[in-house]
Enzyme design. Sequence first.
Site, PDB file in Angstrom:
ATOM      1  N   SER A  27      19.403  24.987 135.619  1.00  0.00           N
ATOM      2  CA  SER A  27      19.725  24.621 134.236  1.00  0.00           C
ATOM      3  C   SER A  27      20.997  23.793 134.214  1.00  0.00           C
ATOM      4  O   SER A  27      22.078  24.268 134.591  1.00  0.00           O
ATOM      5  CB  SER A  27      19.919  25.875 133.393  1.00  0.00           C
ATOM      6  N   HIS A  52      15.960  21.957 134.284  1.00  0.00           N
ATOM      7  CA  HIS A  52      15.883  22.606 132.976  1.00  0.00           C
ATOM      8  C   HIS A  52      17.005  22.034 132.100  1.00  0.00           C
ATOM      9  O   HIS A  52      18.179  22.065 132.482  1.00  0.00           O
ATOM     10  CB  HIS A  52      16.033  24.113 133.153  1.00  0.00           C
ATOM     11  N   ASP A  54      18.803  22.107 128.409  1.00  0.00           N
ATOM     12  CA  ASP A  54      18.968  22.906 127.194  1.00  0.00           C
ATOM     13  C   ASP A  54      19.502  22.063 126.053  1.00  0.00           C
ATOM     14  O   ASP A  54      20.598  21.515 126.134  1.00  0.00           O
ATOM     15  CB  ASP A  54      19.943  24.065 127.476  1.00  0.00           C
ATOM     16  N   MET A  56      20.640  22.156 122.181  1.00  0.00           N
ATOM     17  CA  MET A  56      21.071  23.110 121.138  1.00  0.00           C
ATOM     18  C   MET A  56      21.671  22.342 119.970  1.00  0.00           C
ATOM     19  O   MET A  56      22.395  21.359 120.171  1.00  0.00           O
ATOM     20  CB  MET A  56      22.144  24.041 121.713  1.00  0.00           C
ATOM     21  N   HIS A  85      14.136  22.450 126.955  1.00  0.00           N
ATOM     22  CA  HIS A  85      14.117  23.684 126.154  1.00  0.00           C
ATOM     23  C   HIS A  85      14.850  23.393 124.852  1.00  0.00           C
ATOM     24  O   HIS A  85      16.074  23.292 124.827  1.00  0.00           O
ATOM     25  CB  HIS A  85      14.816  24.782 126.991  1.00  0.00           C
ATOM     26  N   MET A  87      16.371  24.324 121.524  1.00  0.00           N
ATOM     27  CA  MET A  87      16.883  25.420 120.699  1.00  0.00           C
ATOM     28  C   MET A  87      17.412  24.765 119.430  1.00  0.00           C
ATOM     29  O   MET A  87      18.616  24.720 119.170  1.00  0.00           O
ATOM     30  CB  MET A  87      17.975  26.169 121.478  1.00  0.00           C
ATOM     31  N   MET A 160      12.495  34.463 127.297  1.00  0.00           N
ATOM     32  CA  MET A 160      13.960  34.478 127.428  1.00  0.00           C
ATOM     33  C   MET A 160      14.437  35.868 127.851  1.00  0.00           C
ATOM     34  O   MET A 160      14.044  36.875 127.259  1.00  0.00           O
ATOM     35  CB  MET A 160      14.638  34.127 126.091  1.00  0.00           C
ATOM     36  N   GLY A 165      21.738  30.374 123.850  1.00  0.00           N
ATOM     37  CA  GLY A 165      22.980  29.811 123.322  1.00  0.00           C
ATOM     38  C   GLY A 165      24.014  29.522 124.400  1.00  0.00           C
ATOM     39  O   GLY A 165      24.735  28.538 124.306  1.00  0.00           O
ATOM     40  N   GLY A 168      25.424  32.063 131.754  1.00  0.00           N
ATOM     41  CA  GLY A 168      26.267  33.106 132.332  1.00  0.00           C
ATOM     42  C   GLY A 168      26.155  34.475 131.692  1.00  0.00           C
ATOM     43  O   GLY A 168      27.027  35.324 131.886  1.00  0.00           O
ATOM     44  N   ASP A 194      14.173  32.625 131.763  1.00  0.00           N
ATOM     45  CA  ASP A 194      15.430  31.894 131.588  1.00  0.00           C
ATOM     46  C   ASP A 194      16.495  32.848 131.058  1.00  0.00           C
ATOM     47  O   ASP A 194      16.297  33.471 130.017  1.00  0.00           O
ATOM     48  CB  ASP A 194      15.160  30.754 130.582  1.00  0.00           C
ATOM     49  N   GLY A 195      17.600  32.945 131.800  1.00  0.00           N
ATOM     50  CA  GLY A 195      18.728  33.746 131.346  1.00  0.00           C
ATOM     51  C   GLY A 195      19.088  34.851 132.316  1.00  0.00           C
ATOM     52  O   GLY A 195      18.336  35.809 132.482  1.00  0.00           O
ATOM     53  N   GLY A 196      20.217  34.674 133.001  1.00  0.00           N
ATOM     54  CA  GLY A 196      20.712  35.731 133.883  1.00  0.00           C
ATOM     55  C   GLY A 196      19.964  35.865 135.193  1.00  0.00           C
ATOM     56  O   GLY A 196      20.058  36.905 135.857  1.00  0.00           O
ATOM     57  N   SER A 217      24.068  29.238 135.997  1.00  0.00           N
ATOM     58  CA  SER A 217      25.310  29.568 136.706  1.00  0.00           C
ATOM     59  C   SER A 217      25.045  29.985 138.155  1.00  0.00           C
ATOM     60  O   SER A 217      25.873  29.726 139.026  1.00  0.00           O
ATOM     61  CB  SER A 217      26.074  30.662 135.949  1.00  0.00           C
TER      62      SER A 217
HETATM   63  C1  DX5 Z   1      20.629  29.818 127.489  1.00  0.00           C
HETATM   64  C2  DX5 Z   1      19.883  28.701 128.161  1.00  0.00           C
HETATM   65  C3  DX5 Z   1      19.728  28.872 129.621  1.00  0.00           C
HETATM   66  C4  DX5 Z   1      21.024  28.947 130.395  1.00  0.00           C
HETATM   67  C5  DX5 Z   1      20.809  29.895 131.547  1.00  0.00           C
HETATM   68  O1  DX5 Z   1      20.536  29.647 126.122  1.00  0.00           O
HETATM   69  O2  DX5 Z   1      18.579  28.585 127.609  1.00  0.00           O
HETATM   70  O3  DX5 Z   1      18.871  27.881 130.180  1.00  0.00           O
HETATM   71  O4  DX5 Z   1      21.472  27.720 130.873  1.00  0.00           O
HETATM   72  O5  DX5 Z   1      21.996  30.072 132.204  1.00  0.00           O
HETATM   73  P1  DX5 Z   1      22.207  31.265 133.241  1.00  0.00           P
HETATM   74  O6  DX5 Z   1      21.213  31.076 134.338  1.00  0.00           O
HETATM   75  O7  DX5 Z   1      23.623  31.088 133.676  1.00  0.00           O
HETATM   76  O8  DX5 Z   1      21.965  32.545 132.488  1.00  0.00           O
HETATM   77 ZN    ZN Z   2      17.155  27.271 128.638  1.00  0.00          ZN
END
Ligand code: DX5
Ligand code: ZN
Length: 245
Positions: A27, A52, A54, A56, A85, A87, A160, A165, A168, A194-196, A217
């Site tokens: 990402s 990926h 993002d 927003m 993606h 948002m 998700m 948003g 990390g 996606d996420g963590g 991250s």
């Molecule tokens: C969060 C994003 C993710 C984000 C993931 O809103 O959609 O794509 O970049 O970041 P990590 O992998 O650090 O959780």
């Molecule tokens: Zn994303």
Amino acid sequence: MPLAERPRVSRPPQEPAPVLPLRIAPSLLSADFARLAEELADVEAGGADWHHVDVMDGHFVPNLTIGPPVVERIHAAATRPLDVHLMITEPARYAEAFARAGAHVLTFHLELCRDAEAVRAVIRRFREVGVPKVGVALNPDTPVERLSPLLGELELVLVMSVFPGFGGQKFMPEVLPKVAWLRQQGYAGHVEMDGGLNPETLPRCAAAGADVLVAGSAIYGVRERGRRIAELRAAGEAARSQRKV
Ligand code: DX5
Ligand code: ZN
């Protein structure tokens, strides 16, 4: 794309779904935005499958990132598909701009749509403007069963594992049953998480049935990106080979 030419993404539950290759999608949110082309090249050399991206708008999520002009330049610099993606609160309004900018996958959030017909209206708009793969994303507290009547119309479902948003954040394992549910329904399209995601959490996603694994991250936050991508891929493949579903 005419209906008949679209890949078949839904099949009867008794037919085993073909296993899609595992894809690692760094990402860009965690990349150095002042050196985007170098960052893209670095993860591509390290084995990234998709980028990926993002987007927003400060309304759907409390953060702002980039729009179509920057995505267009990312597309020009990249040699891997862009997984965009969205948002943003008005995905249909901006679909054409992102399609023209080079989105290969364009994903919008289910929470924006009142009912299945509203989801279909956005999907129709995405197809009209030539989006190659249409995806729908679910926040951690959105029930996946809402997609039941729509699975045959989507090339990708994004589950998700954090509230969108920010990068990390901590992985939420309670969303994993959604991935297993999708595969149990016979859904044969992409299931993305996606996420963590990191070397500890990513194997659980692959074991549940996800094939597209986003990490921000965990990849851009380390110096040796190629080594990290290889580590994530190996952990994901190992978990997959033990998968029962
Ligand atoms: C969060 C994003 C993710 C984000 C993931 O809103 O959609 O794509 O970049 O970041 P990590 O992998 O650090 O959780
Ligand atoms: Zn994303």
